[in-house]
Design a protein around this motif. Structure first.
Motif, PDB file in Angstrom:
ATOM      1  N   UNK A  56      30.213  43.242  42.858  1.00 30.84           N
ATOM      2  CA  UNK A  56      31.159  44.367  42.967  1.00 30.84           C
ATOM      3  C   UNK A  56      32.549  43.941  42.503  1.00 30.84           C
ATOM      4  N   UNK A  57      32.940  42.742  42.885  1.00 33.67           N
ATOM      5  CA  UNK A  57      34.250  42.224  42.483  1.00 33.67           C
ATOM      6  C   UNK A  57      34.315  42.068  40.965  1.00 33.67           C
ATOM      7  N   UNK A  58      33.257  41.553  40.388  1.00 37.06           N
ATOM      8  CA  UNK A  58      33.215  41.365  38.937  1.00 37.06           C
ATOM      9  C   UNK A  58      33.297  42.716  38.206  1.00 37.06           C
ATOM     10  N   UNK A  59      32.596  43.706  38.727  1.00 36.12           N
ATOM     11  CA  UNK A  59      32.612  45.037  38.117  1.00 36.12           C
ATOM     12  C   UNK A  59      34.000  45.675  38.246  1.00 36.12           C
ATOM     13  N   UNK A  60      34.621  45.520  39.404  1.00 33.27           N
ATOM     14  CA  UNK A  60      35.958  46.060  39.626  1.00 33.27           C
ATOM     15  C   UNK A  60      36.964  45.401  38.681  1.00 33.27           C
ATOM     16  N   UNK A  61      36.859  44.085  38.544  1.00 29.47           N
ATOM     17  CA  UNK A  61      37.752  43.349  37.639  1.00 29.47           C
ATOM     18  C   UNK A  61      37.569  43.813  36.201  1.00 29.47           C
ATOM     19  N   UNK A  62      36.330  44.026  35.788  1.00 22.94           N
ATOM     20  CA  UNK A  62      36.052  44.461  34.412  1.00 22.94           C
ATOM     21  C   UNK A  62      36.648  45.840  34.137  1.00 22.94           C
ATOM     22  N   UNK A  63      36.506  46.766  35.103  1.00 25.74           N
ATOM     23  CA  UNK A  63      37.065  48.104  34.918  1.00 25.74           C
ATOM     24  C   UNK A  63      38.589  48.042  34.799  1.00 25.74           C
ATOM     25  N   UNK A  64      39.205  47.216  35.617  1.00 27.48           N
ATOM     26  CA  UNK A  64      40.659  47.098  35.574  1.00 27.48           C
ATOM     27  C   UNK A  64      41.110  46.426  34.279  1.00 27.48           C
ATOM     28  N   UNK A  65      40.367  45.424  33.843  1.00 27.40           N
ATOM     29  CA  UNK A  65      40.751  44.702  32.624  1.00 27.40           C
ATOM     30  C   UNK A  65      40.787  45.626  31.414  1.00 27.40           C
ATOM     31  N   UNK A  66      39.892  46.610  31.353  1.00 24.93           N
ATOM     32  CA  UNK A  66      39.909  47.554  30.232  1.00 24.93           C
ATOM     33  C   UNK A  66      41.224  48.325  30.203  1.00 24.93           C
ATOM     34  N   UNK A  67      41.636  48.854  31.359  1.00 22.84           N
ATOM     35  CA  UNK A  67      42.887  49.607  31.424  1.00 22.84           C
ATOM     36  C   UNK A  67      44.074  48.693  31.124  1.00 22.84           C
ATOM     37  N   UNK A  68      44.071  47.533  31.743  1.00 19.40           N
ATOM     38  CA  UNK A  68      45.174  46.594  31.582  1.00 19.40           C
ATOM     39  C   UNK A  68      45.327  46.161  30.122  1.00 19.40           C
ATOM     40  N   UNK A  69      44.219  45.882  29.460  1.00 19.89           N
ATOM     41  CA  UNK A  69      44.265  45.455  28.060  1.00 19.89           C
ATOM     42  C   UNK A  69      44.796  46.559  27.150  1.00 19.89           C
ATOM     43  N   UNK A 134      36.858  31.835  41.119  1.00 20.78           N
ATOM     44  CA  UNK A 134      35.670  31.155  40.593  1.00 20.78           C
ATOM     45  C   UNK A 134      35.152  31.889  39.359  1.00 20.78           C
ATOM     46  N   UNK A 135      35.190  33.222  39.390  1.00 18.61           N
ATOM     47  CA  UNK A 135      34.767  34.000  38.219  1.00 18.61           C
ATOM     48  C   UNK A 135      35.688  33.713  37.033  1.00 18.61           C
ATOM     49  N   UNK A 136      36.990  33.605  37.304  1.00 18.08           N
ATOM     50  CA  UNK A 136      37.946  33.317  36.231  1.00 18.08           C
ATOM     51  C   UNK A 136      37.827  31.870  35.767  1.00 18.08           C
ATOM     52  N   UNK A 137      37.636  30.979  36.726  1.00 13.96           N
ATOM     53  CA  UNK A 137      37.555  29.548  36.439  1.00 13.96           C
ATOM     54  C   UNK A 137      36.369  29.234  35.540  1.00 13.96           C
ATOM     55  N   UNK A 138      35.328  30.014  35.639  1.00 18.38           N
ATOM     56  CA  UNK A 138      34.153  29.798  34.797  1.00 18.38           C
ATOM     57  C   UNK A 138      34.529  29.882  33.321  1.00 18.38           C
ATOM     58  N   UNK A 139      35.544  30.674  33.007  1.00 21.08           N
ATOM     59  CA  UNK A 139      36.003  30.831  31.630  1.00 21.08           C
ATOM     60  C   UNK A 139      37.147  29.878  31.281  1.00 21.08           C
ATOM     61  N   UNK A 140      37.649  29.174  32.258  1.00 21.37           N
ATOM     62  CA  UNK A 140      38.788  28.268  32.061  1.00 21.37           C
ATOM     63  C   UNK A 140      38.424  26.919  32.662  1.00 21.37           C
ATOM     64  N   UNK A 141      39.223  25.930  32.379  1.00 18.89           N
ATOM     65  CA  UNK A 141      38.941  24.606  32.913  1.00 18.89           C
ATOM     66  C   UNK A 141      39.967  24.287  33.989  1.00 18.89           C
ATOM     67  N   UNK A 142      39.939  25.046  35.073  1.00 18.54           N
ATOM     68  CA  UNK A 142      40.943  24.892  36.127  1.00 18.54           C
ATOM     69  C   UNK A 142      40.525  23.820  37.118  1.00 18.54           C
ATOM     70  N   UNK A 143      41.512  23.223  37.746  1.00 20.72           N
ATOM     71  CA  UNK A 143      41.309  22.184  38.747  1.00 20.72           C
ATOM     72  C   UNK A 143      40.958  22.829  40.084  1.00 20.72           C
ATOM     73  N   UNK A 144      39.734  22.623  40.556  1.00 17.72           N
ATOM     74  CA  UNK A 144      39.249  23.262  41.784  1.00 17.72           C
ATOM     75  C   UNK A 144      40.069  22.884  43.008  1.00 17.72           C
ATOM     76  N   UNK A 145      40.418  21.629  43.131  1.00 14.15           N
ATOM     77  CA  UNK A 145      41.179  21.177  44.305  1.00 14.15           C
ATOM     78  C   UNK A 145      42.564  21.821  44.326  1.00 14.15           C
ATOM     79  N   UNK A 146      43.184  21.906  43.158  1.00 13.05           N
ATOM     80  CA  UNK A 146      44.505  22.529  43.094  1.00 13.05           C
ATOM     81  C   UNK A 146      44.410  24.019  43.435  1.00 13.05           C
ATOM     82  N   UNK A 147      43.400  24.700  42.895  1.00 16.54           N
ATOM     83  CA  UNK A 147      43.217  26.121  43.200  1.00 16.54           C
ATOM     84  C   UNK A 147      43.002  26.330  44.695  1.00 16.54           C
ATOM     85  N   UNK A 148      42.191  25.481  45.323  1.00 18.47           N
ATOM     86  CA  UNK A 148      41.923  25.606  46.760  1.00 18.47           C
ATOM     87  C   UNK A 148      43.219  25.485  47.560  1.00 18.47           C
TER      88      UNK A 148
END
Length: 166
Positions: A56-69, A134-148
């Motif tokens: 649900x979160x992924x779907x909500x993010x996708x719908x918002x990203x279309x408008x935002x873009x 985590x959904x965003x991090x999958x597309x980026x190489x973010x530091x998990x410990x720093x994000x936490x």
């Protein structure tokens, strides 16, 4: 019982929280492609002990990203580039203020769209910020410990709002 989430309540919460977490939100926006309005909604939902599934979160993010873009991001880019316009500094400032006001209107509209498209919420606390990042991090190489650590800081900030009547 959790309160009903209205666009006005979410906007007021955002106006209180955002100034305190702006650097972190903008960092996540720039480095991970996070949507600040979605981040603010997730903070609000966590505070209300409400949740969404990962799908649900992924779907909500996708719908918002279309408008935002289509609308918010191009306007933001335009506002950031006012300095290169061949106009006087006073005109640049006036243009920047007008674009900022329009951008705020779009931000508020994004929040309304989030609530319109938000599926029914479950009444359980769940780590929505971790799910989204985590959904965003999958597309980026973010530091998990720093994000936490950053998520903990963000949560502490909105919990302090609770303690001060926010």
């Amino acid at each position: 019982m959790p309160e009903t989430i209205t666009p006005d309540k979410l906007w007021q919460f955002s106006l209180q929280l955002y100034p305190q977490v702006k650097p972190l939100c903008l960092q996540w926006q720039d480095e991970l492609g996070a949507n600040v309005n979605l981040l603010l909604l997730l903070c609000y939902l966590e505070r209300q002990q409400r949740s969404l599934s990962a799908a649900e979160l992924q779907q909500l993010a996708a719908q918002l990203n279309n408008f935002s873009a289509q609308f918010t991001k191009p306007l933001r880019a335009l506002r950031k580039n006012t300095a290169i316009a061949a106009i006087t500094p006073a005109q640049q400032q006036s243009l920047k203020q007008a674009l900022l006001q329009a951008e705020l209107t779009l931000e508020q509209l994004e929040q309304q769209l989030l609530l319109q498209h938000c599926p029914p919420l479950s009444k359980q606390a769940s780590p929505l910020l971790e799910l989204y990042l985590a959904q965003l991090k999958a597309d980026n190489n973010a530091d998990s410990a720093m994000l936490a650590a950053q998520i903990i800081d963000l949560r502490q900030t909105y919990q302090r709002l609770n303690q001060h009547g926010g």
